[in-house]
Design a protein around this motif. Structure first.
Motif, PDB file in Angstrom:
ATOM      1  N   THR A  40       0.831  -1.203   0.000  1.00 44.48           N
ATOM      2  CA  THR A  40       0.000   0.000   0.000  1.00 44.48           C
ATOM      3  C   THR A  40       0.862   1.248   0.000  1.00 44.48           C
ATOM      4  OG1 THR A  40      -1.762  -1.170   1.160  1.00 44.48           O
ATOM      5  CG2 THR A  40      -1.817   1.237   1.228  1.00 44.48           C
ATOM      6  N   SER A  41       1.878   1.265   0.875  1.00 43.00           N
ATOM      7  CA  SER A  41       2.759   2.435   0.946  1.00 43.00           C
ATOM      8  C   SER A  41       3.503   2.654  -0.366  1.00 43.00           C
ATOM      9  CB  SER A  41       3.768   2.274   2.085  1.00 43.00           C
ATOM     10  OG  SER A  41       3.110   2.263   3.323  1.00 43.00           O
ATOM     11  N   SER A  42       4.015   1.592  -0.962  1.00 38.65           N
ATOM     12  CA  SER A  42       4.744   1.751  -2.223  1.00 38.65           C
ATOM     13  C   SER A  42       3.812   2.183  -3.351  1.00 38.65           C
ATOM     14  CB  SER A  42       5.481   0.467  -2.593  1.00 38.65           C
ATOM     15  OG  SER A  42       4.578  -0.563  -2.882  1.00 38.65           O
ATOM     16  N   SER A  43       2.567   1.749  -3.303  1.00 39.78           N
ATOM     17  CA  SER A  43       1.606   2.169  -4.322  1.00 39.78           C
ATOM     18  C   SER A  43       1.311   3.662  -4.194  1.00 39.78           C
ATOM     19  CB  SER A  43       0.313   1.366  -4.186  1.00 39.78           C
ATOM     20  OG  SER A  43      -0.630   1.797  -5.135  1.00 39.78           O
ATOM     21  N   ILE A  44       1.159   4.137  -2.968  1.00 39.96           N
ATOM     22  CA  ILE A  44       0.894   5.565  -2.753  1.00 39.96           C
ATOM     23  C   ILE A  44       2.089   6.399  -3.203  1.00 39.96           C
ATOM     24  CG2 ILE A  44       0.514   7.340  -0.986  1.00 39.96           C
ATOM     25  CD1 ILE A  44      -1.145   5.217   0.538  1.00 39.96           C
ATOM     26  N   VAL A  45       3.295   5.951  -2.848  1.00 42.14           N
ATOM     27  CA  VAL A  45       4.498   6.684  -3.254  1.00 42.14           C
ATOM     28  C   VAL A  45       4.666   6.655  -4.771  1.00 42.14           C
ATOM     29  CG1 VAL A  45       7.028   6.646  -3.147  1.00 42.14           C
ATOM     30  CG2 VAL A  45       5.698   6.390  -1.056  1.00 42.14           C
ATOM     31  N   ALA A  55      -0.964  13.876   1.121  1.00 47.93           N
ATOM     32  CA  ALA A  55      -0.236  15.009   1.678  1.00 47.93           C
ATOM     33  C   ALA A  55      -1.180  16.151   2.030  1.00 47.93           C
ATOM     34  CB  ALA A  55       0.830  15.482   0.699  1.00 47.93           C
ATOM     35  N   ILE A  56      -2.124  16.424   1.152  1.00 47.18           N
ATOM     36  CA  ILE A  56      -3.101  17.495   1.423  1.00 47.18           C
ATOM     37  C   ILE A  56      -3.966  17.122   2.620  1.00 47.18           C
ATOM     38  CG2 ILE A  56      -5.163  18.656   0.511  1.00 47.18           C
ATOM     39  CD1 ILE A  56      -3.786  18.546  -2.251  1.00 47.18           C
ATOM     40  N   ALA A  57      -4.376  15.861   2.687  1.00 50.92           N
ATOM     41  CA  ALA A  57      -5.215  15.414   3.810  1.00 50.92           C
ATOM     42  C   ALA A  57      -4.473  15.509   5.141  1.00 50.92           C
ATOM     43  CB  ALA A  57      -5.679  13.985   3.572  1.00 50.92           C
ATOM     44  N   ASP A  58      -3.166  15.259   5.111  1.00 52.50           N
ATOM     45  CA  ASP A  58      -2.363  15.332   6.337  1.00 52.50           C
ATOM     46  C   ASP A  58      -1.854  16.742   6.622  1.00 52.50           C
ATOM     47  OD1 ASP A  58      -2.656  12.646   6.839  1.00 52.50           O
ATOM     48  OD2 ASP A  58      -0.717  12.079   5.993  1.00 52.50           O
ATOM     49  N   GLY A  59      -1.968  17.642   5.652  1.00 53.44           N
ATOM     50  CA  GLY A  59      -1.476  19.008   5.830  1.00 53.44           C
ATOM     51  C   GLY A  59       0.039  19.076   5.782  1.00 53.44           C
ATOM     52  N   GLU A  60       0.664  18.181   5.034  1.00 51.30           N
ATOM     53  CA  GLU A  60       2.124  18.122   4.902  1.00 51.30           C
ATOM     54  C   GLU A  60       2.503  18.341   3.442  1.00 51.30           C
ATOM     55  OE1 GLU A  60       4.457  17.653   7.203  1.00 51.30           O
ATOM     56  OE2 GLU A  60       3.159  17.236   8.911  1.00 51.30           O
ATOM     57  N   THR A  61       3.803  18.527   3.211  1.00 52.12           N
ATOM     58  CA  THR A  61       4.282  18.609   1.839  1.00 52.12           C
ATOM     59  C   THR A  61       4.346  17.196   1.257  1.00 52.12           C
ATOM     60  OG1 THR A  61       6.592  18.392   2.466  1.00 52.12           O
ATOM     61  CG2 THR A  61       5.683  20.616   2.412  1.00 52.12           C
ATOM     62  N   THR A  62       4.355  17.104  -0.063  1.00 50.66           N
ATOM     63  CA  THR A  62       4.428  15.785  -0.685  1.00 50.66           C
ATOM     64  C   THR A  62       5.772  15.118  -0.397  1.00 50.66           C
ATOM     65  OG1 THR A  62       5.122  16.807  -2.761  1.00 50.66           O
ATOM     66  CG2 THR A  62       2.788  16.279  -2.529  1.00 50.66           C
ATOM     67  N   ALA A  63       6.839  15.906  -0.325  1.00 54.91           N
ATOM     68  CA  ALA A  63       8.158  15.334  -0.032  1.00 54.91           C
ATOM     69  C   ALA A  63       8.182  14.734   1.374  1.00 54.91           C
ATOM     70  CB  ALA A  63       9.238  16.398  -0.177  1.00 54.91           C
ATOM     71  N   THR A  65       5.570  13.643   3.122  1.00 51.08           N
ATOM     72  CA  THR A  65       4.701  12.467   3.118  1.00 51.08           C
ATOM     73  C   THR A  65       5.406  11.284   2.464  1.00 51.08           C
ATOM     74  OG1 THR A  65       2.761  13.900   3.014  1.00 51.08           O
ATOM     75  CG2 THR A  65       2.435  11.604   2.433  1.00 51.08           C
ATOM     76  N   LYS A  66       6.095  11.536   1.362  1.00 48.44           N
ATOM     77  CA  LYS A  66       6.835  10.472   0.680  1.00 48.44           C
ATOM     78  C   LYS A  66       7.934   9.923   1.590  1.00 48.44           C
ATOM     79  CE  LYS A  66       9.153   9.571  -3.705  1.00 48.44           C
ATOM     80  NZ  LYS A  66       9.518  10.150  -5.005  1.00 48.44           N
ATOM     81  N   THR A  70       8.050   6.100   3.054  1.00 51.73           N
ATOM     82  CA  THR A  70       9.219   5.281   2.750  1.00 51.73           C
ATOM     83  C   THR A  70       9.873   4.778   4.037  1.00 51.73           C
ATOM     84  OG1 THR A  70       9.570   6.594   0.756  1.00 51.73           O
ATOM     85  CG2 THR A  70      11.392   5.215   1.472  1.00 51.73           C
ATOM     86  N   GLU A  71       9.982   5.618   5.041  1.00 51.45           N
ATOM     87  CA  GLU A  71      10.546   5.209   6.324  1.00 51.45           C
ATOM     88  C   GLU A  71       9.668   4.162   7.008  1.00 51.45           C
ATOM     89  OE1 GLU A  71      13.361   6.114   8.237  1.00 51.45           O
ATOM     90  OE2 GLU A  71      14.045   6.767   6.268  1.00 51.45           O
ATOM     91  N   ARG A  72       8.368   4.298   6.869  1.00 46.91           N
ATOM     92  CA  ARG A  72       7.440   3.369   7.510  1.00 46.91           C
ATOM     93  C   ARG A  72       7.483   1.972   6.881  1.00 46.91           C
ATOM     94  NH1 ARG A  72       1.467   5.282   7.554  1.00 46.91           N
ATOM     95  NH2 ARG A  72       2.592   7.249   7.549  1.00 46.91           N
ATOM     96  N   MET A  73       8.023   1.871   5.668  1.00 48.45           N
ATOM     97  CA  MET A  73       8.110   0.569   5.011  1.00 48.45           C
ATOM     98  C   MET A  73       9.105  -0.360   5.699  1.00 48.45           C
ATOM     99  SD  MET A  73       7.825   0.844   0.954  1.00 48.45           S
ATOM    100  CE  MET A  73       7.518   2.423   0.263  1.00 48.45           C
ATOM    101  N   LEU A  74      10.014   0.195   6.490  1.00 48.86           N
ATOM    102  CA  LEU A  74      11.004  -0.631   7.168  1.00 48.86           C
ATOM    103  C   LEU A  74      10.342  -1.587   8.165  1.00 48.86           C
ATOM    104  CD1 LEU A  74      13.995  -1.158   7.375  1.00 48.86           C
ATOM    105  CD2 LEU A  74      14.126   0.591   9.142  1.00 48.86           C
ATOM    106  N   HIS A  75       9.509  -1.053   9.037  1.00 50.60           N
ATOM    107  CA  HIS A  75       8.729  -1.868   9.976  1.00 50.60           C
ATOM    108  C   HIS A  75       7.304  -1.313  10.008  1.00 50.60           C
ATOM    109  CE1 HIS A  75      11.864  -4.375  11.631  1.00 50.60           C
ATOM    110  NE2 HIS A  75      12.645  -3.312  11.768  1.00 50.60           N
ATOM    111  N   PRO A  76       6.488  -1.637   9.019  1.00 45.94           N
ATOM    112  CA  PRO A  76       5.156  -1.022   8.945  1.00 45.94           C
ATOM    113  C   PRO A  76       4.214  -1.454  10.060  1.00 45.94           C
ATOM    114  CG  PRO A  76       5.392  -2.678   7.242  1.00 45.94           C
ATOM    115  CD  PRO A  76       6.730  -2.531   7.893  1.00 45.94           C
ATOM    116  N   CYS A  77       4.447  -2.607  10.659  1.00 44.73           N
ATOM    117  CA  CYS A  77       3.548  -3.105  11.701  1.00 44.73           C
ATOM    118  C   CYS A  77       4.280  -3.284  13.028  1.00 44.73           C
ATOM    119  CB  CYS A  77       2.935  -4.433  11.273  1.00 44.73           C
ATOM    120  SG  CYS A  77       1.991  -4.312   9.765  1.00 44.73           S
TER     121      CYS A  77
END
Length: 86
Positions: A40-45, A55-63, A65-66, A70-77
């Protein structure tokens, strides 16, 4: 019949070697969920429109959020559960 079964097993082995997240008979629930989150994360990126929407929903920049995805893919759960010894 034996040759057909051998060919099917070889194709499945090749599929698993190419796509690590396809799973197998002995996959644990943690591994399955981890693969789902990473996919899911790789699809969004990989889709700029989805990345911008998130990014808009979170109020962050796209960079940012990306980077976070990407960092969350290391240990997503979280860390893996302790292994049970039989």
């Amino acid at each position: 019949m034996s040759e057909l079964r051998h060919t099917a097993n070889a194709q499945i082995a090749q599929l698993h070697a190419r796509y690590t997240g396809t799973g197998h008979a002995d996959i644990t629930k943690y591994e399955w969920i981890t693969n789902q989150h990473r996919d899911t994360s790789s699809s969004i990126v990989g889709h700029p429109a989805l990345l911008q929407y998130l990014a808009i929903a979170d109020g962050e920049t796209t960079a940012r959020t990306k980077f976070e995805l990407t960092e969350r893919m290391l240990h997503p759960c979280g860390p893996p559960p302790p292994k049970e010894d039989d």
